[in-house]
Structure formats: structure tokens, C-alpha cells
Design an enzyme around this catalytic site. Sequence first.
Site, PDB file in Angstrom:
ATOM      1  N   ARG A  85      26.177 -41.900 -17.107  1.00 37.87           N
ATOM      2  CA  ARG A  85      25.703 -43.231 -16.640  1.00 37.87           C
ATOM      3  C   ARG A  85      24.498 -43.974 -17.478  1.00 37.87           C
ATOM      4  NH1 ARG A  85      26.518 -44.202 -11.021  1.00 37.87           N
ATOM      5  NH2 ARG A  85      24.626 -45.015 -10.674  1.00 37.87           N
ATOM      6  N   ILE A  86      24.690 -45.241 -17.144  1.00 34.76           N
ATOM      7  CA  ILE A  86      23.223 -46.165 -17.962  1.00 34.76           C
ATOM      8  C   ILE A  86      22.084 -45.945 -17.099  1.00 34.76           C
ATOM      9  CG2 ILE A  86      22.882 -48.360 -18.944  1.00 34.76           C
ATOM     10  CD1 ILE A  86      25.864 -48.875 -19.457  1.00 34.76           C
ATOM     11  N   LEU A  87      21.092 -45.596 -17.700  1.00 32.08           N
ATOM     12  CA  LEU A  87      19.847 -45.412 -16.875  1.00 32.08           C
ATOM     13  C   LEU A  87      19.232 -46.947 -16.604  1.00 32.08           C
ATOM     14  CD1 LEU A  87      18.384 -42.568 -18.801  1.00 32.08           C
ATOM     15  CD2 LEU A  87      19.353 -42.415 -16.625  1.00 32.08           C
ATOM     16  N   ASN A 101      18.989 -38.091 -26.107  1.00 32.91           N
ATOM     17  CA  ASN A 101      20.395 -38.378 -25.737  1.00 32.91           C
ATOM     18  C   ASN A 101      21.096 -37.892 -27.129  1.00 32.91           C
ATOM     19  OD1 ASN A 101      22.961 -38.887 -24.457  1.00 32.91           O
ATOM     20  ND2 ASN A 101      23.103 -40.737 -25.554  1.00 32.91           N
ATOM     21  N   HIS A 103      24.978 -38.262 -29.190  1.00 31.95           N
ATOM     22  CA  HIS A 103      26.109 -39.115 -29.126  1.00 31.95           C
ATOM     23  C   HIS A 103      26.872 -38.708 -30.301  1.00 31.95           C
ATOM     24  CE1 HIS A 103      28.136 -42.981 -28.418  1.00 31.95           C
ATOM     25  NE2 HIS A 103      28.248 -43.067 -29.684  1.00 31.95           N
ATOM     26  N   ASP A 139      22.889 -46.235 -26.085  1.00 33.69           N
ATOM     27  CA  ASP A 139      23.010 -45.522 -27.311  1.00 33.69           C
ATOM     28  C   ASP A 139      22.091 -46.538 -28.502  1.00 33.69           C
ATOM     29  OD1 ASP A 139      24.588 -43.812 -26.213  1.00 33.69           O
ATOM     30  OD2 ASP A 139      26.504 -45.093 -26.741  1.00 33.69           O
TER      31      ASP A 139
HETATM   32  C1  GRF Z   1      29.300 -34.680 -25.982  1.00 34.52           C
HETATM   33  O1  GRF Z   1      30.175 -35.031 -27.091  1.00 34.52           O
HETATM   34  C2  GRF Z   1      28.004 -35.770 -26.262  1.00 34.52           C
HETATM   35  O2  GRF Z   1      28.036 -36.101 -27.227  1.00 34.52           O
HETATM   36  C3  GRF Z   1      28.488 -36.873 -25.227  1.00 34.52           C
HETATM   37  O3  GRF Z   1      29.255 -36.179 -24.342  1.00 34.52           O
HETATM   38  C4  GRF Z   1      29.824 -35.093 -24.604  1.00 34.52           C
HETATM   39  C5  GRF Z   1      29.101 -33.818 -23.586  1.00 34.52           C
HETATM   40  O4  GRF Z   1      29.850 -32.885 -23.870  1.00 34.52           O
HETATM   41  N1  GRF Z   1      27.287 -37.584 -25.037  1.00 34.52           N
HETATM   42  P1  GRF Z   1      29.415 -31.408 -22.966  1.00 34.52           P
HETATM   43  O5  GRF Z   1      29.530 -31.968 -21.308  1.00 34.52           O
HETATM   44  O6  GRF Z   1      28.197 -31.223 -23.407  1.00 34.52           O
HETATM   45  O7  GRF Z   1      30.489 -30.502 -23.541  1.00 34.52           O
END
Ligand code: GRF
Length: 194
Positions: A85-87, A101, A103, A139
Site C-alpha cells: 500500500r502507498i503510505l 523499503n 524494491h 519508490d
Molecule cells: C519483495 O520482492 C520485495 O522486493 C517487494 O515485495 C516482495 C516481498 O516478498 N517489495 P516477501 O513477502 O518478503 O517474500
Amino acid sequence: MASGKGSNLEAILEASKKGMCPVNVALVLSNREKAGALAIARREGITACFINPADFPDRESFDLACMEAIIKSNAEWVILAGYMRILTPTFVDRFRNRIVNIHPSLLPAFPGAHAVSDALEYGVKMTGVTVHLVDEVLDGGPILAQEAVPVEEGDTVETLHARIQSCEHRLYPATIARLMEKPFRLDGRRVIWE
Ligand code: GRF
């Protein structure tokens, strides 16, 4: 905060048990009742909290409920591990420069929820993982760490994501450990480790 299966949460907990990541996870908070991350938290004896977005009229009030739960847990950092979700700006401001975060691309390339398939379709030969501070831009916050992951011929979204995830499971705990041990300052967008 997590919405998915929780493999990054698990990696952080494992690293913490091995003394490689000095954190105590005070709370695992999810917007999805069935998130694997909540099951991992319960298994590990960590407070697991599901907050249902459907119980709130808007994003603002939902995020206020999340903020209250986090403040009550006495957590000092907010680690997003697959939180989808976007904060709201209010949330970001309350924990400014204390929200992290992960990504699955080399930002600023391929922001958003489909980073792995976007990179594959674009045809890049190199993608990767970014750990960054969270600001109001999706992001978009200052970058704490990045690691490249090559795209191989014959990769599918699944095989590429699996390779990216093994990288995540090393890089996220290591970066969090660095954050706990070393102060940093910001020079514009640049993160300078002291
Ligand atoms: C990861 O690939 C992360 O980069 C992205 O969501 C995924 C989460 O994976 N934001 P998990 O639930 O930690 O296995």
C-alpha cells in the site's frame, strides 16, 4: 509492515537470531489477514496485527490506525517488507527517515508493483535490488543500498524474481544492520554514512 508471504521478514529474523542484524521486531503489521508474514510472526511469538482497510473510510484514517499500533509497540523503525500500500504523507512525516523499503529493481528504473515483469519485458540485461528510505514519492526516497542481479536468457518472471529474492534476503538484513550500527546523514538525496 508486510502484505505478502514474508520471506524478507523471515530473512531479517534469521539474521537477527544469528547476531547479524541487531533488531528486535516489536510488531508485524499487515493489511492482509492471510499474509504469510503474520503467520511467521505468530510462529516466532511476535505481536501480529491485522488492520483491515475495509474498516476505514479512507487511506488517511487507515494509516492513522497503523501509526497508533506502531507507536504503541514502541518501534523505532518501520521496515516495509513487501507492503503493497502507498503510505499517506501524514504517515511518512510521522516516521520521517525511519521508514525503509525494499524494491525488486535498480531504482529509479522500474518503480511500482510490477518491477520484475517490467524489467524482463523491457529487455534489460541487469536488474537488481534497492533498499531505500521512504518519502512521499512511490519508490522514490534516498537510496541506502543496491545490488545488481543479471537477467539470464530464458528467465521467466518467476526465475528472475527468485534470483532477486535471494539477493534481497542478504541485502535487506545487512542494510538494516548497517542502519542500526552507523549513523547516516542526507546530502540532498545522497545518503552519507558517517
Ligand atoms: C519483495 O520482492 C520485495 O522486493 C517487494 O515485495 C516482495 C516481498 O516478498 N517489495 P516477501 O513477502 O518478503 O517474500
